[in-house]
Design a protein around this motif. Structure first.
Motif, PDB file in Angstrom:
ATOM      1  N   HIS A 106       9.119   6.334   2.781  1.00  0.00           N
ATOM      2  CA  HIS A 106       7.699   6.395   2.209  1.00  0.00           C
ATOM      3  C   HIS A 106       6.425   4.874   2.011  1.00  0.00           C
ATOM      4  CE1 HIS A 106       4.997   7.828  -1.091  1.00  0.00           C
ATOM      5  NE2 HIS A 106       4.663   6.874  -0.573  1.00  0.00           N
TER       6      HIS A 106
ATOM      7  N   LEU B  59       3.104   3.128   2.444  1.00  0.00           N
ATOM      8  CA  LEU B  59       2.399   2.932   1.612  1.00  0.00           C
ATOM      9  C   LEU B  59       0.902   2.678   2.820  1.00  0.00           C
ATOM     10  CD1 LEU B  59       0.889   3.107  -1.063  1.00  0.00           C
ATOM     11  CD2 LEU B  59       2.011   1.258  -1.679  1.00  0.00           C
TER      12      LEU B  59
ATOM     13  N   THR C 269       6.864  10.352   4.181  1.00  0.00           N
ATOM     14  CA  THR C 269       5.485  10.897   2.987  1.00  0.00           C
ATOM     15  C   THR C 269       4.928   9.285   3.230  1.00  0.00           C
ATOM     16  OG1 THR C 269       7.407  11.093   2.003  1.00  0.00           O
ATOM     17  CG2 THR C 269       6.003  11.125   1.096  1.00  0.00           C
TER      18      THR C 269
ATOM     19  N   SER D 174       1.260   7.850   0.926  1.00  0.00           N
ATOM     20  CA  SER D 174       0.248   7.594   0.440  1.00  0.00           C
ATOM     21  C   SER D 174      -0.163   6.057   0.503  1.00  0.00           C
ATOM     22  CB  SER D 174       1.101   7.468  -1.402  1.00  0.00           C
ATOM     23  OG  SER D 174       1.913   6.020  -1.458  1.00  0.00           O
ATOM     24  N   THR D 175      -2.063   6.631  -0.462  1.00  0.00           N
ATOM     25  CA  THR D 175      -2.887   5.434  -0.279  1.00  0.00           C
ATOM     26  C   THR D 175      -3.626   5.076  -1.677  1.00  0.00           C
ATOM     27  OG1 THR D 175      -4.158   6.510   1.951  1.00  0.00           O
ATOM     28  CG2 THR D 175      -5.192   5.256   1.174  1.00  0.00           C
ATOM     29  N   ARG D 176      -3.165   3.835  -1.651  1.00  0.00           N
ATOM     30  CA  ARG D 176      -3.869   3.378  -3.225  1.00  0.00           C
ATOM     31  C   ARG D 176      -5.206   2.167  -3.153  1.00  0.00           C
ATOM     32  NH1 ARG D 176      -0.058   3.876  -7.465  1.00  0.00           N
ATOM     33  NH2 ARG D 176      -1.509   3.060  -8.559  1.00  0.00           N
TER      34      ARG D 176
ATOM     35  N   CYS E 196       4.132   0.550  -7.059  1.00  0.00           N
ATOM     36  CA  CYS E 196       4.511   1.881  -6.710  1.00  0.00           C
ATOM     37  C   CYS E 196       5.421   2.396  -6.061  1.00  0.00           C
ATOM     38  CB  CYS E 196       3.004   1.697  -4.999  1.00  0.00           C
ATOM     39  SG  CYS E 196       1.435   2.356  -5.375  1.00  0.00           S
TER      40      CYS E 196
ATOM     41  N   HIS F 135       7.954   5.132  -7.837  1.00  0.00           N
ATOM     42  CA  HIS F 135       8.313   5.990  -6.645  1.00  0.00           C
ATOM     43  C   HIS F 135       9.760   6.324  -6.769  1.00  0.00           C
ATOM     44  CE1 HIS F 135       4.227   6.633  -4.543  1.00  0.00           C
ATOM     45  NE2 HIS F 135       4.612   7.536  -4.578  1.00  0.00           N
TER      46      HIS F 135
END
Lengths: 454, 330
Positions: B68, B70, B97, B99-101, B163, B167
């Motif tokens: 994952h 990030l 996978t 994702s952005t934060r 995070c 997850h």
């Protein structure tokens, strides 16, 4: 420029911006604060006992001059009843000590303290000039450094004093911390930050002399300020034989750090103390309190250089390159698997290597991808072992230590030199080894070349 | 302290996460950091070697793990370029996978408001999620570049760990090179936090939570990684945010971290083994013994306070330094 009032007395005009606290003080309040803080270092760790005879390692430089002045002031102010003596070592480098020894003599007179000057010539039979004439300029710093480490202790023994104080300041200690990190020297990392070191040698001999640094929390800048405002007479000189390398690199870094954040010098010292507690086998695992007051055993390799601004007495020129070379060889040996043969035998071998190179690379870390699983596994299973090592008192020998694996740095087993009795990890201490080498080459009959008057 | 610092996460973790599916490995990235960006690609070359032992019982294929990735937007540097590169990375490696934060999300983590914005916390307690401008304000109010970098890194770390937890990842992979770890070693030493080094730079558990951290590139120098990016095919250069050399500013505006970076970039050139040796040396230090649950921890960086903080302080010495002078400094 705006005028600030002193933040302590609120009366006088502030003259000093203290690097350690950022407060603005007038000169009298500053000197008082400086003295009080030094007193706090001394009393909080019960460094001295009433009536103790203390030799101040005096080089004529700012640090030892300030130390002598502060100790004399505090001794009178608090009635400690200490018997202070100035002890100077003359390496016997023509011209090098002349001015600084003059400064020491003047200080002794001003402070009213007895002074003893001892030369390498008297202590070892060899002045540095004679050593240089024999071995040349390259490598002579090794002799000077090794001789100096014992010189204060030997000198103290001559004076019948059991405790020598040196002028090491916070900047010096911070430098040592950084230097030992760069060199990867865990053993010295565990000792360099302790307030007191003792050789733990036989009672009565010069090897049992205690060493301490009461100014280890004082900024170099403040020492200079103190000397300036107290109008102390000191002399600073660089050794003509000493190039800078490792310590120079660390020194530059510390000075830059101070420029960015003045507090970081003390933070480095504090970090060094914390790391010392976490050095495997340091005996302080999980211990509390940040100030170590018990005497940490020191050995012939400790950083106790006084007066030599170069590296710790070792041949500083190219030291970084040499360390780099050693590391690279060690790495290759590990990769090729040739190192096992060296590592398996007695600890003494490790200790010796450590002594010589100032380094020990430890476990295979630069693992090749092909073997990364096995090696990583091997490496990490040690950690739980280390973590549950019970607290040991420092007297206990590491008898059962083998089980913890070779991941542990070699801990020098300190015995005594069979010739001079000084603490050494070898049968014969480094000074005696060097002396043996020197004396071998010296003609037995006193024929003088060049006939200087005779 | 926790003794289970070990490389094989799967075998050593006493309580596996409740994830029913294949374990998630978490690959945090901050695109502004060059070395981190390279990471994703370097893992691909050696990931099966490195990660397989962690995946006991999951050997049903070449990859028994899922990554994952990030991306934490920190608003520093060329943000639009970084986002664009992140899209390229996604495109090149579609099997992971992503994702952005935003980094400001870290401010919403428990306790952060109270520590970093004590005044707001009492009045408008957690009404709105903190925005990036809130973060900029907090950072701008710190008095030094070092404090800003320090807090930035602390928040980044906290957010990544958070995070990873949400997850249900089993491990966090950081892209730090030996050079970077050496920089951190000396930087943390200069910040008075050297006692955290064994846990911060070693593979395995961290004091920040129960997701262990790993540094797969810990034995590689920065320059080696750089060379690698141009030697593999397809070339990775197009995915990497170029780091612009900072103009020489006055030392006062440099952070301790920046100083260490400069220092080691020169050491790396001439004495690469010394760089690696710094990391190895701190790796040999013991981990401080901690009585779980009994000892107070720093409210900002989660280190144990005993011996590392003034009495009755909620912050450690290091974090006090970050926040000091904030009110007056403006």
């Amino acid at each position: 420029m705006p005028h600030y009032p002193c933040q302590t007395c609120h009366i006088s005009r502030a003259q000093i911006l203290r690097p350690s606290t950022g407060t603005r003080l007038c000169a009298p309040c500053f000197t008082l604060a400086f003295e009080t803080e030094t007193a706090a270092t001394i009393t909080s760790s019960s460094l001295f006992h009433p009536g103790e005879r203390i030799a101040i390692g005096a080089s004529g430089g700012k640090d030892s001059t300030v130390l002598a002045s502060v100790l004399q002031t505090l001794n009178t102010r608090y009635n400690w009843g200490l018997e202070l003596v100035l002890l100077s070592i003359d390496e016997g480098i023509a011209g090098y000590r002349d001015h600084s020894l003059e400064a020491v003599k003047r200080n002794a007179e001003v402070l009213g303290l007895p002074l003893k000057i001892l030369g390498y010539e008297e202590l070892y039979g060899w002045s540095m000039d004679a050593v240089v004439a024999q071995v040349g300029r390259k490598g002579n710093c090794t002799y000077c450094g090794v001789f100096r480490r014992q010189a204060l202790d030997r000198g103290a023994a001559v004076l019948g004093v059991r405790h020598v104080v040196t002028g090491h300041n916070a900047d010096d200690v911070a430098e040592t911390v950084v230097m030992n990190l760069l060199r990867g020297d865990l053993a010295r990392l565990g000792r360099g930050t302790s307030l007191v070191t003792g050789t733990g040698g036989a009672e009565g001999g010069f090897a049992s002399v205690k060493r301490s640094k009461p100014l280890m929390w004082a900024y170099e800048k403040e020492i200079v300020m103190y000397a300036h405002h107290k109008r102390l007479d000191y002399f600073s000189t660089e050794c003509i034989y000493s190039p800078e390398a490792f310590r120079g690199s660390a020194r530059t870094l510390i000075k830059n750090l101070e420029r960015i954040r003045p507090e970081s010098i003390l933070d480095v010292v504090r970090s060094g103390i914390d790391m010392a507690r976490l050095v495997p086998g340091a005996g302080g695992e999980g211990g509390s309190g940040s100030l170590r007051v018990e005497a940490i055993p020191r050995d012939a390799e400790d950083d106790t250089g006084g007066g030599c601004s170069g590296d710790n007495g070792e041949d500083a020129g190219g030291e970084m390159a040499r360390v780099e070379e050693t590391l690279r060889l060690n790495e290759r040996a590990e990769e090729e698997g040739t190192e096992t043969e060296i590592r398996l035998p007695a600890k003494a071998v490790n200790g010796q290597r450590h002594d010589r190179d100032g380094l020990h690379t430890g476990p295979p870390a630069a693992a090749l991808p092909a073997t990364v699983n096995g090696q990583n596994h091997d490496r990490h299973t040690h950690i739980p072992d280390i973590a549950v090592v019970p607290i040991r008192t420092k007297q206990e020998k590491k008898s059962g230590r083998k089980t913890a694996g070779d991941n542990l740095p070699p801990r020098q087993r300190l015995g005594q030199c069979e010739r001079c009795g000084y603490l050494s990890s070898q049968a014969v201490c480094k000074a005696c080894m060097l002396l043996e080498g020197l004396n071998k080459a010296r003609p037995r009959t006193g024929i003088e070349v060049g006939g200087a008057g005779g | 302290m926790s003794p289970s610092t070990t490389a094989s996460a799967g075998a050593a973790r006493p309580t596996p996460p409740p994830s029913p599916s294949a374990p998630n490995l978490y690959a945090p990235r901050a695109l502004t950091n060059m070395s981190r960006l390279k990471a994703s690609s370097v893992w691909r070359a050696s990931e099966s070697d490195m990660l397989e032992p962690a995946m006991n019982g999951e050997k049903s294929g070449r990859t028994g793990y899922r990554l994952h990735v990030l991306y934490v937007e920190d608003g520093k540097g060329d943000a639009s370029m970084a986002s664009k590169l992140f899209e390229l990375v996604k495109h090149r490696y579609p099997e992971h996978t992503y994702s952005t934060r935003p980094l400001s999300d870290a401010l919403a983590l428990p306790g952060m408001q109270e520590v970093l914005r004590p005044h707001q916390a009492t009045t408008q307690a957690s009404t709105a999620t903190p925005s990036s401008s809130d973060l900029s304000t907090i950072l701008a109010n710190l008095t030094s570049a070092t404090s800003r970098t320090d807090l930035h890194q602390l928040l980044l770390r906290k957010l990544v760990v958070h995070c990873a937890q949400t997850h249900t990842c089993e491990a966090i992979l950081w892209a730090d090179s030996t050079t970077r770890l050496a920089e951190r070693t000396l930087a943390e030493t200069a910040k008075g936090r050297a006692f955290t080094l064994p846990t911060q730079t070693r593979d395995g558990e961290t004091p920040l939570g129960d997701v262990p951290s790993y540094y797969p590139m810990r034995d590689l120098l920065r320059k080696e990684i750089l060379s690698y990016t141009s030697l593999v095919s397809p070339d990775l250069g197009s995915l990497i945010l170029e780091e612009k050399p900072r103009p020489a500013v006055s030392t006062r505006d440099t952070s301790i971290d920046e100083l260490m970076k400069q220092y080691f970039s020169s050491v790396e050139r001439e004495y690469p083994s010394i760089v690696a040796n710094v990391v190895r040396t701190t790796g040999k230090l013991l981990v401080e013994r901690v009585e779980e649950g009994v000892e107070g921890r720093c409210e900002l960086c989660d280190v144990v306070l005993r011996g590392h903080a003034p009495e009755r302080s909620r912050l450690c010495f290091g974090c006090i330094r970050i926040l000091q002078g904030r009110e007056t400094g403006g």
